[in-house]
Motif scaffolding. Structure first.
Motif, short mmCIF file in Angstrom:
data_model
loop_
_atom_site.label_atom_id
_atom_site.label_comp_id
_atom_site.label_asym_id
_atom_site.label_seq_id
_atom_site.Cartn_x
_atom_site.Cartn_y
_atom_site.Cartn_z
N ALA B 180 0.85 -17.56 -3.85
CA ALA B 180 0.83 -16.64 -2.70
C ALA B 180 1.92 -15.58 -2.77
CB ALA B 180 0.93 -17.42 -1.40
N ILE B 181 3.07 -15.91 -3.34
CA ILE B 181 4.17 -14.94 -3.34
C ILE B 181 3.92 -13.84 -4.36
CG2 ILE B 181 6.65 -14.63 -3.74
CD1 ILE B 181 6.64 -17.78 -2.85
N GLU B 182 3.38 -14.24 -5.51
CA GLU B 182 3.14 -13.28 -6.59
C GLU B 182 1.87 -12.46 -6.41
OE1 GLU B 182 4.51 -12.41 -9.73
OE2 GLU B 182 6.33 -13.11 -8.74
N ALA B 183 0.81 -13.10 -5.93
CA ALA B 183 -0.50 -12.46 -5.97
C ALA B 183 -0.66 -11.40 -4.88
CB ALA B 183 -1.60 -13.50 -5.85
N GLU B 184 -1.39 -10.35 -5.21
CA GLU B 184 -1.67 -9.28 -4.26
C GLU B 184 -2.51 -9.82 -3.09
OE1 GLU B 184 -0.85 -5.97 -4.72
OE2 GLU B 184 -2.07 -5.04 -3.17
N THR B 185 -3.46 -10.69 -3.39
CA THR B 185 -4.21 -11.36 -2.33
C THR B 185 -4.56 -12.77 -2.80
OG1 THR B 185 -6.17 -11.34 -0.91
CG2 THR B 185 -6.46 -10.49 -3.14
N ILE B 186 -4.62 -13.72 -1.86
CA ILE B 186 -5.10 -15.06 -2.21
C ILE B 186 -6.39 -15.35 -1.44
CG2 ILE B 186 -2.86 -16.03 -2.82
CD1 ILE B 186 -2.91 -17.33 0.05
N TYR B 187 -6.90 -14.34 -0.73
CA TYR B 187 -8.11 -14.57 0.06
C TYR B 187 -9.35 -14.56 -0.82
CZ TYR B 187 -4.81 -13.83 3.82
OH TYR B 187 -3.73 -13.94 4.64
N LEU B 204 -11.03 -17.89 0.01
CA LEU B 204 -10.18 -18.94 0.58
C LEU B 204 -10.88 -19.60 1.77
CD1 LEU B 204 -7.60 -20.54 0.89
CD2 LEU B 204 -6.54 -18.58 1.99
N LEU B 246 -13.26 -7.83 0.07
CA LEU B 246 -11.81 -7.76 0.24
C LEU B 246 -11.18 -7.33 -1.08
CD1 LEU B 246 -11.09 -11.00 2.27
CD2 LEU B 246 -11.07 -8.65 3.10
N ALA B 263 -9.37 -3.90 -1.19
CA ALA B 263 -10.06 -3.02 -0.24
C ALA B 263 -9.19 -1.84 0.16
CB ALA B 263 -10.47 -3.82 0.99
#
Lengths: 467, 467
Positions: B180-187, B204, B246, B263
């Protein structure tokens, strides 16, 4: 009509832009399969497709076939599919769905989309289906449908996820899991007090990275960006784009949370807004409905007002010419250059106006930048005018001799300079007066530049050629 | 300069649109506080603001103050803030940040934004900072920066979340929590095989609602929408909008996942594309940089080509007038109506062109609709032309008598009809030839309508008045 490729191998290319088959082609095949009762083949095909593409296919199918194909999807997908249909197709289909089935579908639709559909039904149909909804849903439908077309309220949805401030992050994730089927999004959740007042916003991502026992109130953003339900919908779109939001909370005038505007709905608002700006730029009154569906009379009314108004604007140009009839009669060769000079002022002005309108709309340029940009524009316009004067003076010498060439060149520089400055200043003036700068583009600038062009050209000609 | 309101009570209104203070005003106050070493007051104020607003503030601060203010934020926020700055401000700031600090900041930035920043640095600065990055980051930077400006690759980011197909949903959620900290989105998360080939996409939301022991491979979408890295960036924006995504996965030509387009980045691409369409509509060559930052010579070159080209187009109108000099000399009162008739054809044509260009761009109208729309357009144009003919014939009688009035009215109907049909057909022709319909708008239509307008008007006049 049969095709060699089995439907399962068909690559759907809805806009017919590359390889693959377009919706109309696939619709023929799907209709044949339905006629032959091969529902499982169609069903399997639909399952592998995106709902937006299936919507394009449904729109191509004949009445009856469209419903039959749609019913092959699970209820939840059918509900989402309805939202992808263009308004005319959506209402056409909805009026043919039995009442009980329609209510089930609308119950499964996202709240904003079902309110939009409800608004489109005629009064009789509205009254026929309303009693079949639960009381809460009836009220939700009525409330959302009551917002005026241009407001934030008309594009928001009421199926947002809520959390309580005292929940632990683990409890909150569990609560979102329970709301996941109903809610439009669970990636942003809203924390409200007992009066439904918004006290914070939290992202699912922050809940996941929080310590398990950390409370929602410790992690949430207590000063989130929000918007009022009765503001213009463009304001919501602007905020979503500016702050890169997934969803924007909407408050009523008592600070109670009444809905959210999701990023994809904000994108639709922006697209509508852009269309309006294009229309304003060519003096078309914005339409309430899609161009494809608009009737002759709707389009006539959207266009005639500005056309007639511009006719009267051009009477001034005509009067200008009439005023100089003597000069023209004495030097008929001046007429050759009239269209070219007038058009150049309008063209340069349109360029300047478009550059400014767009820069103001995107925030690239602010009102405070005016002074700096004005002096730059003067220099650019002079450079443009001199280049064009050089070009026309060659033609001037050839068509009318050196005297005419000098008149035309001098007129060109002046007209381009004035045209460009009008084009640049008008959008700023409109913005300053709190009007939409987009209205200051194209035809308005051209009309003003036309009149001034006539006056400048013949005044210069009358002065210089009388010597 | 001091203000009564303590900074903590200031409502930030960056665009100066309503109540509150704009960035320039707050910048004065922040500069004063920094001078007085009141860093904690500024720090507290910044904490309550959105990063997009802080970016507007930073842009207003003088060199030195901007860095001092930025450094009051946590590193991660500083990195995100850099991404919100306009290009000129971003590069201005970056070149003043010490090398080691800049590398730390860029390491924390999202991968697409740091690649954009890297591309803007001069070669010397690029070579100075490159060795300070880890090998993996250096390669990522180089790879992203290598994509050409107009490609999907140039707007994608490489910090996406990945999952393995055999993970349980519980394991997958845990894996996303770690990323979650590194990634641009985790959705949206991407499932790849050992060759980095994309085998599925999962939301997610679907992981949360899955049964705890259900495997990722059972829940994921195995036929997700994707795009190639070397396609045009507009294609990515179109897909994100069409399918309400997204994030959109990007594959190289070997089907390996190389990035995602989020997005919000897709929205930026759409905004750029819209600006280009506006420019095309007013014959401005699209700019590589922002209008606010463009130099005189850049803007001159973006404008002169079309202006001069249109001058030569207008020579045909001039030649048309010259050809009819005798008719004009015999009936000078015809000139009064010339600007008005010519402009009406161009205006009606511009309206039609804009309606079609926009409808084609939004997908509201497809190429297959041409026939139906053409017959509708003929009727609308006739109605418009007749209305305008009625309006001008009144003026015609007054200025030149019934004969002139009849000539002018007949010319008006013909010119508006022809103008509208040209305006409607050109965008379709351009689309059919795989050119951008937007190039078929405004000035091009007007120029053609101008020439035809002159010819139609004077031909009718010569025929009827010679009787």
């Amino acid at each position: 009509m049969t095709i060699q490729t089995p439907l399962s191998d068909v690559r759907f290319d809805p806009d017919n832009e590359g390889a693959g088959f377009d919706a109309a082609f696939i619709a023929v095949e799907v209709a044949r399969l339905l006629r032959e009762q091969q529902h499982s083949v169609v069903s399997e095909f639909l399952e592998s497709q995106e709902l937006a593409d299936i919507a394009a296919l449904i729109e191509e199918l004949d009445d009856g076939d469209d419903l039959a194909a749609m019913r092959l999807l699970p209820l939840h997908d059918q509900a989402e599919l309805l939202g992808y249909l263009r308004p005319r197709a959506q209402i056409g289909l909805a009026t043919r769905i039995p009442r009980r089935e329609l209510v089930a579908l609308m119950t499964a639709m996202s709240h904003d989309e079902r309110a939009d559909l409800f608004k489109q039904l005629d009064e009789e149909a509205q009254e026929a289906i309303l009693p079949a909804f639960t009381k809460a849903e009836r009220e939700d439908l009525r409330r959302l449908a009551a917002y005026e077309e241009w407001t934030v309220g008309s594009v928001m949805t009421s199926d947002y996820a809520t959390l309580k401030p005292e929940m632990s992050s683990t409890q909150a994730i569990e609560a979102l899991r329970m709301q996941a089927i109903e809610a439009e999004t669970i990636y942003s959740a809203y924390i409200i007090d007992e009066d439904r007042k918004l006290i914070g916003v939290i992202e699912l991502r922050d809940l996941l990275t929080a310590r398990p026992r950390q409370r929602v109130s410790e992690v949430m953003d207590t000063e989130p960006v929000w918007v009022r339900a009765d503001e213009e919908q463009e304001e919501a779109a602007r905020l979503v784009a500016r702050y890169d939001l997934l969803a924007l909370p909407v408050l009523d005038n008592n600070d109670r949370l009444v809905g959210i505007v999701t990023a994809d709905d904000a994108m639709d608002v922006t697209a509508e807004e852009v269309t309006e700006d294009f229309y304003k730029g060519s003096m078309v009154t914005p339409l309430e409905i899609s161009v494809a569906d608009a009737t002759i009379s709707v389009l006539y009314r959207a266009r005639i007002f500005w056309l007639v108004l511009l006719v009267f604007g051009n009477i001034f140009s005509g009067a200008g010419i009439a005023y100089f009839e003597e000069t023209i009669a004495a030097h008929l060769s001046l007429l050759f250059f009239l269209p070219l000079l007038i058009a150049s002022g309008g063209n340069a002005g349109t360029q300047s106006a478009t550059l400014m309108v767009r820069a103001l709309a995107t925030g690239d340029v602010r009102l405070a930048d005016f002074g700096r940009l004005l002096s730059r524009e003067v220099l650019i316009a002079l450079a443009l005018g001199l280049t064009m004067a050089a070009a026309v003076s060659v033609i001037g010498v050839w068509r009318g001799g050196p005297e005419i060439a000098f008149v035309v060149a001098l007129a060109m520089v002046t007209i381009v300079l004035i045209g460009a400055l009008i084009g640049m200043c008008l959008p700023f003036i409109f913005a300053k007066l709190d009007r939409d700068p987009a209205a200051a583009s194209g035809p308005l600038v051209t009309s003003i530049a036309d009149v001034l062009g006539v006056l400048i050209y013949f005044t210069i000609a009358a002065q210089l050629l009388a010597l």
